[in-house]
Write a protein that holds these residues in place. Structure first.
Motif, PDB file in Angstrom:
ATOM      1  N   SER A   5       0.831  -1.210   0.000  1.00 21.05           N
ATOM      2  CA  SER A   5       0.000   0.000   0.000  1.00 21.05           C
ATOM      3  C   SER A   5       0.864   1.258   0.000  1.00 21.05           C
ATOM      4  CB  SER A   5      -0.930   0.008   1.214  1.00 21.05           C
ATOM      5  OG  SER A   5      -0.184   0.015   2.427  1.00 21.05           O
ATOM      6  N   GLU A   9       1.148   4.286  -2.828  1.00 21.39           N
ATOM      7  CA  GLU A   9       1.085   5.722  -2.517  1.00 21.39           C
ATOM      8  C   GLU A   9       2.292   6.456  -3.101  1.00 21.39           C
ATOM      9  OE1 GLU A   9      -0.475   7.178   1.297  1.00 21.39           O
ATOM     10  OE2 GLU A   9      -0.522   5.066   1.920  1.00 21.39           O
ATOM     11  N   ASN A  12       1.655   6.957  -6.676  1.00 19.07           N
ATOM     12  CA  ASN A  12       0.680   8.036  -6.873  1.00 19.07           C
ATOM     13  C   ASN A  12       1.344   9.403  -6.788  1.00 19.07           C
ATOM     14  OD1 ASN A  12      -1.425   6.228  -7.188  1.00 19.07           O
ATOM     15  ND2 ASN A  12      -2.032   6.284  -5.036  1.00 19.07           N
ATOM     16  N   LEU A  59       4.686  10.780   4.060  1.00 17.64           N
ATOM     17  CA  LEU A  59       4.302   9.374   4.017  1.00 17.64           C
ATOM     18  C   LEU A  59       5.270   8.520   4.835  1.00 17.64           C
ATOM     19  CD1 LEU A  59       2.524   7.117   2.758  1.00 17.64           C
ATOM     20  CD2 LEU A  59       4.137   7.088   0.819  1.00 17.64           C
TER      21      LEU A  59
END
Length: 459
Positions: A5, A9, A12, A59
């Motif tokens: 995941s 990200e 992205n 992040l």
């Protein structure tokens, strides 16, 4: 391991093409310019803007993922090795020269600009950036600032911090901050710009830098002096500087390197010579001639076997090519090289060289000595093989002896390479517990989750 995941990200944020996880890629980014450290990251990312760096750091901080910044990977202290895995954040795609201000002698550049490219652009404007590490063909601006890089020109022009006016930095928590400015004088509050210079990537990601630059001197001259005793060569450094002459460069090569140079690209150096000094003076033409004559006079009167002023620029370039090839010659001769970076007061250069010779005999090792003799920054290099445990153990003892000698002579652990992984075990001994703990407290304040290049500088 980074979760699927998180990888999504990252894709992205950057696009799929700038998030790499293939095993061969991870191996490529597992090492730097040292020869004994390696550790693979979990992913390598290539941001193109400060905003993308910010998103990556937010992040990573949220998920407590280590982030190791990396430019050209030319550093020789283990600083860009991801010892805890995580993300290698490679800045090589942030490579724009944003502004060259000829009127105010400043330049604004992104962190991924290669130093050689920067100076090529500056030269077109009659300017230059004096710090000149030997890795200039690949070293990038972010790393040059993070390591406070120096080089041969340090004797006259100083190191990176003398030219650093301002920075754009992304903190480990993702905030983008602006430090310093474009003015030569700036005493507004704490000098946080200098806090990030020499921080070795442990406090944040440098994304942009504002530099002071110099006009290219109109004339320069190179002189090569040959000595039968390396300690006498070291003494000549002090004699030249005491005379009032400040050369742009004073470089030292020992007997081992003299032989390697003659094998690779002969300059006609006598094989029995113990050392060579290469001087460069620059400035106005009349001053350059007078300073060169003074250096020649001092060398001839104080133990030089031979003194050779370069006949022309082509010969000068040959002298400097021999010096620049020094590290390549050293690293090509042994599986593992412990390339040290100690700096002592200039007057202690002969004592440090004698100590290296003593340690070479004591531990039955080849220790090659070269470096920036003009500012006391020498690079004793111990040739060994990490796979030969007994030999490598002797090499490590020799390194410890070199560092202890440098400290006893009033010197420091590093002049330009940084601490990284290489000198961690000496750090507290050199600076003391109070200073070490103060630095750790600053690190904790800026990087509360310890994600920014963890495992470096101190144990």
């Amino acid at each position: 391991m980074i979760s699927e995941s998180v990888l999504v990200e990252l894709q992205n944020i950057l696009g799929r093409e700038d998030v790499l996880t293939a095993r061969e890629i991870l191996k490529t980014y597992s090492y730097d310019g040292t020869s004994q450290w390696t550790h693979e990251p979990d992913a390598v990312v290539f941001p193109r803007t400060a905003e993308q760096v910010s998103a990556i750091m937010k992040l990573a901080n949220a998920h407590r993922i280590p982030v190791t910044p990396r430019g050209g990977g030319t550093n020789v202290s283990g600083g860009s090795i991801p010892v805890l895995g995580g993300i290698v954040l490679c800045t090589t795609k942030m490579d724009k020269i944003l502004n060259i201000d000829r009127e105010n002698f400043t330049a604004t550049v992104e962190c991924g600009v290669v130093l050689m490219n920067f100076n090529t652009r500056l030269a077109a404007e009659g300017l230059f950036f004096p710090p000149d590490p030997q890795s200039f063909l690949a070293a990038t601006i972010g790393g040059i600032v993070a390591e406070n890089a120096g080089g041969p020109a340090g004797v006259k022009y100083g190191v990176t911090k003398q030219y650093l006016l301002g920075l754009e930095v992304v903190l480990p928590t993702g905030e983008i901050i602006q430090l310093g400015g474009r003015t030569v004088k700036n005493v507004v509050g704490y000098d946080l710009t200098m806090l990030f210079c020499s921080s070795e990537g442990t406090l944040g990601i440098i994304t942009k830098a504002e530099f002071k630059v110099n006009a290219i001197p109109p004339a320069k001259k190179t002189i090569l002096a040959i000595y039968d005793d390396v300690a006498v060569a070291g003494e000549n450094v002090s004699l030249v500087l005491k005379s009032g002459v400040t050369p742009a460069k004073i470089e030292l090569l020992d007997n081992w390197l003299i032989h390697r140079i003659e094998e690779a690209s002969p300059l006609g150096l006598p094989g029995e010579a113990d050392a060579v000094l290469i001087f460069e003076v620059d400035g106005m033409a009349e001053a350059v001639e007078k300073e060169a004559d003074k250096i020649i006079e001092i060398a001839r009167m104080n133990g030089a076997r031979e003194v050779r002023p370069a006949r022309d620029q082509d010969e000068a370039n040959r002298f400097w090519m021999a010096r620049r090839a020094g590290f390549a010659m050293i690293f090509g001769r042994a599986p593992t090289v412990l390339a040290e970076d100690v700096t002592v007061p200039r007057g202690q250069i002969p004592a440090l060289i004698r100590k290296c010779r003593e340690l070479s005999r004591k531990y039955d090792l080849e220790i090659v000595v070269m470096g920036h003799a003009g500012d006391g920054n020498l690079h004793p290099s111990v040739l060994t093989d990490i796979k030969d445990r007994e030999h490598f153990a002797r090499a490590e003892k020799a390194v410890e002896g070199i560092i202890e000698a440098a400290l006893e002579l009033g010197g420091v652990l590093s002049g330009e390479h940084g601490i990284g992984l290489e000198k961690q075990r000496f750090f507290r001994r050199a600076l003391g517990p109070t200073v070490t703990d103060l630095m750790k407290n600053i690190k904790s304040l800026v990087d509360p989750n310890n994600i920014m290049n963890p495992g470096k500088i101190w144990d």
